[in-house]
Write a protein that holds these residues in place. Sequence first.
Motif, PDB file in Angstrom:
ATOM      1  N   LEU A 379      -0.686 -44.498 -21.286  1.00  0.00           N
ATOM      2  CA  LEU A 379       0.520 -43.670 -21.249  1.00  0.00           C
ATOM      3  C   LEU A 379       1.655 -44.423 -21.928  1.00  0.00           C
ATOM      4  CD1 LEU A 379       0.816 -40.860 -19.568  1.00  0.00           C
ATOM      5  CD2 LEU A 379      -1.271 -42.192 -19.197  1.00  0.00           C
ATOM      6  N   GLY A 380       2.654 -43.666 -22.370  1.00  0.00           N
ATOM      7  CA  GLY A 380       3.816 -44.277 -23.008  1.00  0.00           C
ATOM      8  C   GLY A 380       5.104 -43.656 -22.490  1.00  0.00           C
ATOM      9  N   ALA A 381       6.211 -44.309 -22.825  1.00  0.00           N
ATOM     10  CA  ALA A 381       7.512 -43.866 -22.325  1.00  0.00           C
ATOM     11  C   ALA A 381       7.956 -42.545 -22.941  1.00  0.00           C
ATOM     12  CB  ALA A 381       8.565 -44.937 -22.588  1.00  0.00           C
ATOM     13  N   SER A 382       7.257 -42.093 -23.958  1.00  0.00           N
ATOM     14  CA  SER A 382       7.636 -40.816 -24.573  1.00  0.00           C
ATOM     15  C   SER A 382       6.963 -39.627 -23.904  1.00  0.00           C
ATOM     16  CB  SER A 382       7.300 -40.837 -26.071  1.00  0.00           C
ATOM     17  OG  SER A 382       5.904 -40.997 -26.249  1.00  0.00           O
ATOM     18  N   HIS A 383       6.070 -39.869 -22.954  1.00  0.00           N
ATOM     19  CA  HIS A 383       5.447 -38.757 -22.226  1.00  0.00           C
ATOM     20  C   HIS A 383       6.410 -38.233 -21.163  1.00  0.00           C
ATOM     21  CE1 HIS A 383       1.517 -40.709 -23.562  1.00  0.00           C
ATOM     22  NE2 HIS A 383       1.303 -39.436 -23.859  1.00  0.00           N
ATOM     23  N   THR A 384       6.951 -37.056 -21.399  1.00  0.00           N
ATOM     24  CA  THR A 384       7.847 -36.429 -20.426  1.00  0.00           C
ATOM     25  C   THR A 384       7.032 -35.587 -19.447  1.00  0.00           C
ATOM     26  OG1 THR A 384       8.108 -34.428 -21.739  1.00  0.00           O
ATOM     27  CG2 THR A 384       9.638 -36.252 -22.208  1.00  0.00           C
ATOM     28  N   ASP A 385       7.698 -35.135 -18.410  1.00  0.00           N
ATOM     29  CA  ASP A 385       7.049 -34.198 -17.479  1.00  0.00           C
ATOM     30  C   ASP A 385       6.503 -32.990 -18.234  1.00  0.00           C
ATOM     31  OD1 ASP A 385       7.747 -35.908 -15.458  1.00  0.00           O
ATOM     32  OD2 ASP A 385       9.201 -34.558 -14.506  1.00  0.00           O
ATOM     33  N   ALA A 386       7.286 -32.497 -19.165  1.00  0.00           N
ATOM     34  CA  ALA A 386       6.867 -31.304 -19.919  1.00  0.00           C
ATOM     35  C   ALA A 386       5.622 -31.601 -20.761  1.00  0.00           C
ATOM     36  CB  ALA A 386       8.011 -30.818 -20.815  1.00  0.00           C
ATOM     37  N   ASP A 387       5.566 -32.804 -21.332  1.00  0.00           N
ATOM     38  CA  ASP A 387       4.367 -33.171 -22.105  1.00  0.00           C
ATOM     39  C   ASP A 387       3.147 -33.227 -21.186  1.00  0.00           C
ATOM     40  OD1 ASP A 387       5.646 -33.554 -24.639  1.00  0.00           O
ATOM     41  OD2 ASP A 387       6.417 -35.474 -23.914  1.00  0.00           O
ATOM     42  N   ILE A 388       3.323 -33.832 -20.030  1.00  0.00           N
ATOM     43  CA  ILE A 388       2.197 -33.936 -19.097  1.00  0.00           C
ATOM     44  C   ILE A 388       1.752 -32.543 -18.662  1.00  0.00           C
ATOM     45  CG2 ILE A 388       1.449 -34.826 -16.852  1.00  0.00           C
ATOM     46  CD1 ILE A 388       1.882 -37.000 -19.020  1.00  0.00           C
ATOM     47  N   ASP A 389       2.720 -31.699 -18.371  1.00  0.00           N
ATOM     48  CA  ASP A 389       2.359 -30.348 -17.922  1.00  0.00           C
ATOM     49  C   ASP A 389       1.644 -29.575 -19.029  1.00  0.00           C
ATOM     50  OD1 ASP A 389       3.488 -31.041 -15.543  1.00  0.00           O
ATOM     51  OD2 ASP A 389       5.360 -29.930 -15.858  1.00  0.00           O
ATOM     52  N   GLU A 390       2.099 -29.750 -20.250  1.00  0.00           N
ATOM     53  CA  GLU A 390       1.424 -29.082 -21.367  1.00  0.00           C
ATOM     54  C   GLU A 390       0.006 -29.637 -21.536  1.00  0.00           C
ATOM     55  OE1 GLU A 390       3.567 -29.194 -25.073  1.00  0.00           O
ATOM     56  OE2 GLU A 390       1.851 -28.386 -26.183  1.00  0.00           O
ATOM     57  N   ALA A 391      -0.123 -30.941 -21.396  1.00  0.00           N
ATOM     58  CA  ALA A 391      -1.460 -31.538 -21.491  1.00  0.00           C
ATOM     59  C   ALA A 391      -2.368 -30.980 -20.393  1.00  0.00           C
ATOM     60  CB  ALA A 391      -1.361 -33.057 -21.391  1.00  0.00           C
ATOM     61  N   LEU A 392      -1.814 -30.838 -19.204  1.00  0.00           N
ATOM     62  CA  LEU A 392      -2.611 -30.336 -18.079  1.00  0.00           C
ATOM     63  C   LEU A 392      -3.039 -28.879 -18.283  1.00  0.00           C
ATOM     64  CD1 LEU A 392      -0.697 -32.047 -15.132  1.00  0.00           C
ATOM     65  CD2 LEU A 392      -3.086 -32.467 -15.799  1.00  0.00           C
ATOM     66  N   GLU A 393      -2.149 -28.085 -18.884  1.00  0.00           N
ATOM     67  CA  GLU A 393      -2.566 -26.704 -19.222  1.00  0.00           C
ATOM     68  C   GLU A 393      -3.816 -26.728 -20.102  1.00  0.00           C
ATOM     69  OE1 GLU A 393       0.438 -24.214 -21.053  1.00  0.00           O
ATOM     70  OE2 GLU A 393       1.946 -25.046 -19.661  1.00  0.00           O
ATOM     71  N   ARG A 394      -3.813 -27.681 -21.030  1.00  0.00           N
ATOM     72  CA  ARG A 394      -4.946 -27.746 -21.964  1.00  0.00           C
ATOM     73  C   ARG A 394      -6.195 -28.307 -21.284  1.00  0.00           C
ATOM     74  NH1 ARG A 394      -2.080 -29.891 -27.566  1.00  0.00           N
ATOM     75  NH2 ARG A 394      -0.222 -28.602 -27.427  1.00  0.00           N
ATOM     76  N   THR A 395      -6.025 -29.336 -20.444  1.00  0.00           N
ATOM     77  CA  THR A 395      -7.206 -29.902 -19.780  1.00  0.00           C
ATOM     78  C   THR A 395      -7.795 -28.910 -18.789  1.00  0.00           C
ATOM     79  OG1 THR A 395      -5.795 -31.024 -18.147  1.00  0.00           O
ATOM     80  CG2 THR A 395      -6.506 -32.312 -20.074  1.00  0.00           C
ATOM     81  N   ASP A 396      -6.980 -28.027 -18.283  1.00  0.00           N
ATOM     82  CA  ASP A 396      -7.525 -26.989 -17.403  1.00  0.00           C
ATOM     83  C   ASP A 396      -8.587 -26.186 -18.154  1.00  0.00           C
ATOM     84  OD1 ASP A 396      -7.210 -25.770 -14.709  1.00  0.00           O
ATOM     85  OD2 ASP A 396      -6.848 -23.968 -15.919  1.00  0.00           O
ATOM     86  N   GLY A 397      -8.273 -25.901 -19.402  1.00  0.00           N
ATOM     87  CA  GLY A 397      -9.255 -25.211 -20.240  1.00  0.00           C
ATOM     88  C   GLY A 397     -10.514 -26.033 -20.465  1.00  0.00           C
ATOM     89  N   ALA A 398     -10.336 -27.354 -20.535  1.00  0.00           N
ATOM     90  CA  ALA A 398     -11.491 -28.238 -20.735  1.00  0.00           C
ATOM     91  C   ALA A 398     -12.399 -28.212 -19.507  1.00  0.00           C
ATOM     92  CB  ALA A 398     -11.023 -29.654 -21.039  1.00  0.00           C
ATOM     93  N   PHE A 399     -11.785 -28.271 -18.326  1.00  0.00           N
ATOM     94  CA  PHE A 399     -12.598 -28.160 -17.099  1.00  0.00           C
ATOM     95  C   PHE A 399     -13.296 -26.802 -17.041  1.00  0.00           C
ATOM     96  CE2 PHE A 399      -9.757 -31.569 -15.320  1.00  0.00           C
ATOM     97  CZ  PHE A 399     -10.750 -32.445 -14.904  1.00  0.00           C
ATOM     98  N   ALA A 400     -12.538 -25.771 -17.370  1.00  0.00           N
ATOM     99  CA  ALA A 400     -13.113 -24.417 -17.311  1.00  0.00           C
ATOM    100  C   ALA A 400     -14.313 -24.286 -18.248  1.00  0.00           C
ATOM    101  CB  ALA A 400     -12.039 -23.383 -17.670  1.00  0.00           C
ATOM    102  N   ALA A 401     -14.178 -24.933 -19.426  1.00  0.00           N
ATOM    103  CA  ALA A 401     -15.267 -24.831 -20.401  1.00  0.00           C
ATOM    104  C   ALA A 401     -16.559 -25.439 -19.850  1.00  0.00           C
ATOM    105  CB  ALA A 401     -14.864 -25.538 -21.707  1.00  0.00           C
ATOM    106  N   LEU A 402     -16.424 -26.471 -19.021  1.00  0.00           N
ATOM    107  CA  LEU A 402     -17.614 -27.133 -18.468  1.00  0.00           C
ATOM    108  C   LEU A 402     -18.335 -26.257 -17.446  1.00  0.00           C
ATOM    109  CD1 LEU A 402     -16.743 -30.895 -17.950  1.00  0.00           C
ATOM    110  CD2 LEU A 402     -17.432 -29.682 -20.010  1.00  0.00           C
ATOM    111  N   THR A 403     -17.624 -25.286 -16.892  1.00  0.00           N
ATOM    112  CA  THR A 403     -18.254 -24.440 -15.868  1.00  0.00           C
ATOM    113  C   THR A 403     -18.988 -23.267 -16.504  1.00  0.00           C
ATOM    114  OG1 THR A 403     -16.299 -23.027 -15.610  1.00  0.00           O
ATOM    115  CG2 THR A 403     -16.426 -25.005 -14.222  1.00  0.00           C
ATOM    116  N   ARG A 404     -18.779 -23.077 -17.786  1.00  0.00           N
ATOM    117  CA  ARG A 404     -19.417 -21.941 -18.459  1.00  0.00           C
ATOM    118  C   ARG A 404     -20.843 -22.284 -18.870  1.00  0.00           C
ATOM    119  NH1 ARG A 404     -14.101 -20.885 -20.511  1.00  0.00           N
ATOM    120  NH2 ARG A 404     -14.399 -22.121 -22.382  1.00  0.00           N
TER     121      ARG A 404
END
Lengths: 404, 404
Positions: A379-404
């Motif tokens: 992690l770096g100091a440029s990761h804001t809450d908004a960046d983390i939340d956006e990343a999490l939106e995307r990783t949610d899709g990654a988890f979902a893809a594994l269940t298919r």
Amino acid sequence: MINKNDTGLVKRSQAVIPGGIYGHMAVRGFSDTLPQYMADGNGCRITDTDGNTYIDFMCGWGPVVLGHRHPTVQSAVAEQLKRGDCLNGASPVMVELAELLVDTVAHADWAMLAKNGTDATTASVTIARAATGRRKVLMANGAYHGAVPWCTPVTAGVTAEDRAHLDYFDFNDLESVRAAAARAGDDLAAVIVCPHRHDVHRDQEQTDPQFARGLRELCDRTGAVLILDDVRCGFRLDIAGSWEPMGVRPDLSAWSKAIANGYALAAVTGTDALRDAASRIFTTGSFWFSAASMAAAVATITELRETDALERIARAGQRLRDGLAAQAAAHGFEVIQSGPVQMPLLRFAGDDDFTLTRRWTDEAGARGVYVHPYHNWFLGASHTDADIDEALERTDGAFAALTR
Amino acid sequence: MINKNDTGLVKRSQAVIPGGIYGHMAVRGFSDTLPQYMADGNGCRITDTDGNTYIDFMCGWGPVVLGHRHPTVQSAVAEQLKRGDCLNGASPVMVELAELLVDTVAHADWAMLAKNGTDATTASVTIARAATGRRKVLMANGAYHGAVPWCTPVTAGVTAEDRAHLDYFDFNDLESVRAAAARAGDDLAAVIVCPHRHDVHRDQEQTDPQFARGLRELCDRTGAVLILDDVRCGFRLDIAGSWEPMGVRPDLSAWSKAIANGYALAAVTGTDALRDAASRIFTTGSFWFSAASMAAAVATITELRETDALERIARAGQRLRDGLAAQAAAHGFEVIQSGPVQMPLLRFAGDDDFTLTRRWTDEAGARGVYVHPYHNWFLGASHTDADIDEALERTDGAFAALTR
């Protein structure tokens, strides 16, 4: 994704670079979706040559602690380059940086500067041998201390004699250290250890404070040198040294990666007792006195000291860890998140060969989140809450893809 | 000269840097008049922290082949830094540079990139061992191939095992190479050699073409790898490789110094026969894939190829040599000028301990000419006839001072 430009570059590279690419950045070793080539970076975002942008959780594999192209660091470099970089002698910024390191790093009475983390670990071992007149160096099984014959994890081209005076212990197992020290007897020069266990291909392991204190006591008792290989963790966890929260101070520390926010620099810091030995060894390099990367280091360390950068890194890492834990649970997966939140790793429980984990990191990569299946992230100091939340939106899709 | 700022920096550095400074740039080892610290550089002029300007005949100890702050190189670096430097993966310029090296270096079928000259020599030896499955490496007595335990000229902290598989020959003495090869027997992995003899503390010695051809034949006959350590000479004498004028091609070459006009970069180039071995060793570094120094290298090599830069360097070197020869004679001194004119060295005849030579280089330094008593100097493409003539005016005073 079809990465046409990347595919073209990979093809071209295969003609003129052995294996197409070498070393830790060879993407083929850890991903089927991430590109090999990157076009640019800005803050915590990197863009490949096909225009795909990723939220970057590798930070250039550690160096980029403040974010790509951090303005303060970039200005310091640009100003220094206007004067000069590689001159006949050091520039005043070398003294400034050495003073800053001595002032910042708890155990440091002096500093030497180099280019690679491997330069710093190698010089540390050499200083320890010069100081003690002894030869044996103990290191943990599986630990990474660099990529030259005495320490590289791949032994092609390595001779037995390159490692004749190394012996091995198990991380967090003090008895195994004591046994190795007994084998070394009065020839024990040093113990080299990473701040925590961050070997590839396994969960990270935090350091038992009793283990750290035991190493310190063993070195004190035997007159051996305690070397902390802070190359990967340094300037990301604790500005004064990664073992400072435990109150255990090494005799020598090796630094690189985050020291200059991506500019090529490494350092050894040491105590007064080792100053003479450090001045007696001969180690140098054509660019070891170059000023621009030192100006970058002064700017980076100053920013880390004078702002809440390290707190923001820890906050971002915790937010990512919490989010991933909730997501995994929601999708019915059991995951193991290990290591400090600033240097996390996620593995699916029971996934001992990383097959499922790699599928997940590939799915994340395809969704614009750059993570690694079996090497710790950064992690770096440029990761804001908004960046983390956006990343999490995307990783949610990654988890979902594994269940298919 | 009283260099107040330099004196102050040296005092400060003694508190925070072992010995005040270390490595090849420790001025105390070779001069009583030259400053330890430099404030800036421009073309062939460098200025110390007290405002004294020197005509620079060390060129940053080799790297600065086009001149300090060469505009084409600086622009290439600035443009790359606007995009990114240390990313998660290589940048397209890495492929461009590898292609350029393969196109430029006569023997090269591929290239690997690193940071230090020592990285390149160490990787070359490792590749040779991986390729041959053998261990013994032959090098010339007194040759410098880097500053880590296997090759550093100072043995503090070095163990016998670090050099267990090295054996030694005398430069230009083919019989001594054959004897060493016979000692190695069927365990001979490589012969590593510099383009000419440029050891410190002695006159340089040009390579006997019969010696170079003999090494090539010996390696061909035994299956050993011929490694040319072109770190110091490369990209200053012949763009295609320093042995190309003799028509002798190595299997591997190590490069650094002048490759990027002062930016931190090194390279190994090799033949197809060694491509597989090069891809099997593991060597890497945190900054080995950084783009800005590669952009500098592309700009530097392109400038060297497409302009008369190398001819200008040779012309400047010849003008300096001729002028110094005439001056010495006029003042009644016999001097020995050795090595290629692009990398000259001057020693007073009979001055075996360099006392008189050092007095002369100190007198030159006090007059604003930066030369070294016992390490070869470096000319660059920014040295014009007028610069050489101005330097000669000053060295005339240095010779005159010795007669008083």
